[in-house]
Write a protein that holds these residues in place. Structure first.
Motif, PDB file in Angstrom:
ATOM      1  N   THR A   1     -38.056  -8.407 -10.411  1.00  0.00           N
ATOM      2  CA  THR A   1     -37.509  -8.077 -11.731  1.00  0.00           C
ATOM      3  C   THR A   1     -36.899  -6.686 -11.758  1.00  0.00           C
ATOM      4  OG1 THR A   1     -39.687  -7.338 -12.454  1.00  0.00           O
ATOM      5  CG2 THR A   1     -39.053  -9.599 -12.999  1.00  0.00           C
TER       6      THR A   1
ATOM      7  N   VAL B   1     -31.134 -15.467 -16.846  1.00  0.00           N
ATOM      8  CA  VAL B   1     -30.865 -14.294 -16.028  1.00  0.00           C
ATOM      9  C   VAL B   1     -29.901 -14.632 -14.903  1.00  0.00           C
ATOM     10  CG1 VAL B   1     -33.083 -13.189 -16.521  1.00  0.00           C
ATOM     11  CG2 VAL B   1     -32.883 -14.728 -14.577  1.00  0.00           C
TER      12      VAL B   1
ATOM     13  N   VAL C   1     -38.251  -9.016 -18.595  1.00  0.00           N
ATOM     14  CA  VAL C   1     -37.892 -10.396 -18.910  1.00  0.00           C
ATOM     15  C   VAL C   1     -39.118 -11.129 -19.415  1.00  0.00           C
ATOM     16  CG1 VAL C   1     -35.989 -10.534 -17.265  1.00  0.00           C
ATOM     17  CG2 VAL C   1     -38.280 -11.148 -16.521  1.00  0.00           C
TER      18      VAL C   1
ATOM     19  N   THR D   1     -31.699 -13.816 -23.972  1.00  0.00           N
ATOM     20  CA  THR D   1     -33.156 -13.837 -24.061  1.00  0.00           C
ATOM     21  C   THR D   1     -33.610 -14.925 -25.010  1.00  0.00           C
ATOM     22  OG1 THR D   1     -33.225 -12.244 -25.873  1.00  0.00           O
ATOM     23  CG2 THR D   1     -33.287 -11.347 -23.648  1.00  0.00           C
TER      24      THR D   1
ATOM     25  N   ASN E   1     -35.818  -3.316 -12.700  1.00  0.00           N
ATOM     26  CA  ASN E   1     -35.823  -2.532 -13.945  1.00  0.00           C
ATOM     27  C   ASN E   1     -35.588  -3.381 -15.190  1.00  0.00           C
ATOM     28  OD1 ASN E   1     -36.134  -0.219 -12.343  1.00  0.00           O
ATOM     29  ND2 ASN E   1     -33.927  -0.040 -12.088  1.00  0.00           N
ATOM     30  N   PHE E   2     -35.775  -4.688 -15.083  1.00  0.00           N
ATOM     31  CA  PHE E   2     -35.520  -5.573 -16.213  1.00  0.00           C
ATOM     32  C   PHE E   2     -36.835  -6.093 -16.784  1.00  0.00           C
ATOM     33  CE2 PHE E   2     -31.609  -5.730 -13.802  1.00  0.00           C
ATOM     34  CZ  PHE E   2     -30.636  -5.649 -14.786  1.00  0.00           C
TER      35      PHE E   2
ATOM     36  N   ASP F   1     -35.953 -16.578 -20.770  1.00  0.00           N
ATOM     37  CA  ASP F   1     -34.734 -15.769 -20.666  1.00  0.00           C
ATOM     38  C   ASP F   1     -33.784 -16.358 -19.631  1.00  0.00           C
ATOM     39  OD1 ASP F   1     -35.877 -14.054 -22.464  1.00  0.00           O
ATOM     40  OD2 ASP F   1     -36.184 -12.409 -21.056  1.00  0.00           O
TER      41      ASP F   1
ATOM     42  N   GLU G   1     -28.992  -9.113 -14.084  1.00  0.00           N
ATOM     43  CA  GLU G   1     -28.513  -9.129 -15.469  1.00  0.00           C
ATOM     44  C   GLU G   1     -29.326 -10.130 -16.280  1.00  0.00           C
ATOM     45  OE1 GLU G   1     -24.422 -10.326 -17.867  1.00  0.00           O
ATOM     46  OE2 GLU G   1     -24.347 -10.009 -15.705  1.00  0.00           O
ATOM     47  N   VAL G   2     -29.682  -9.720 -17.501  1.00  0.00           N
ATOM     48  CA  VAL G   2     -30.299 -10.649 -18.441  1.00  0.00           C
ATOM     49  C   VAL G   2     -29.172 -11.143 -19.330  1.00  0.00           C
ATOM     50  CG1 VAL G   2     -31.981 -10.953 -20.279  1.00  0.00           C
ATOM     51  CG2 VAL G   2     -32.511  -9.446 -18.368  1.00  0.00           C
TER      52      VAL G   2
END
Length: 156
Positions: free
Chosen positions: A50, A61, A55, A145, A52-53, A59, A141-142
């Protein structure tokens, strides 16, 4: 090669993503290896970092490797065994001298295969280290959500 998927589970530092390769993807066939040789239309769950995201389950992604990491991984997976085979073949005269045998093509094949097997064993061991985790797929990238989905539905 980037893949879009849906988060199915989250644990510390990793998420399980259900991915389905894009229909327009017909290039490198890396997804076939990623999906264990299954058809591209088959959904598959993979474990990704993950980073720095933040989640949560549900979600959408996008997962990918950082530039250059795919090349390093390919060199380790394919290059190291080939190098092991060549080194094994080059060491054949020395090995034959040790066992008191004549150097033949059969011995070159055997020692080359042994060198390749040792290299594959090194790759297998290295794949279980923390350094190898740096070469794994990551969320880059998310897209959407679960909370955005519920807001859109309640607005309708």
């Amino acid at each position: 090669m980037s893949l879009q998927g849906k988060v199915k589970a989250v644990e510390e530092g990793f998420a399980t993503i259900e991915v389905e390769p894009r229909p327009e993807c017909q290039g490198c066939h890396a997804c076939t290896g990623l999906l264990d040789g299954e058809k591209r239309s088959t959904k598959k769950e993979i474990r990704v970092k993950t980073e720095n995201f933040a989640v949560s389950i549900g979600d959408e992604v996008l997962v990918d490797l950082h530039p250059g990491e795919g090349t390093v991984a390919a060199l380790l997976i394919f290059g190291l065994p080939i190098a092991g085979f060549i080194v094994g073949m080059a060491l054949t005269p020395w090995l034959c001298q040790l066992i008191g045998s004549e150097t033949t093509d059969l011995w070159r094949l055997i020692s080359g295969s042994a060198g390749m097997a040792l290299a594959f064993a090194l790759v297998a061991i290295a794949a279980r280290t923390r350094q190898a985790e740096k070469l794994s797929l990551k969320i880059v990238e998310v897209i959407k959500t679960e909370s955005q989905d519920s807001k859109e539905k309640s607005a309708e």
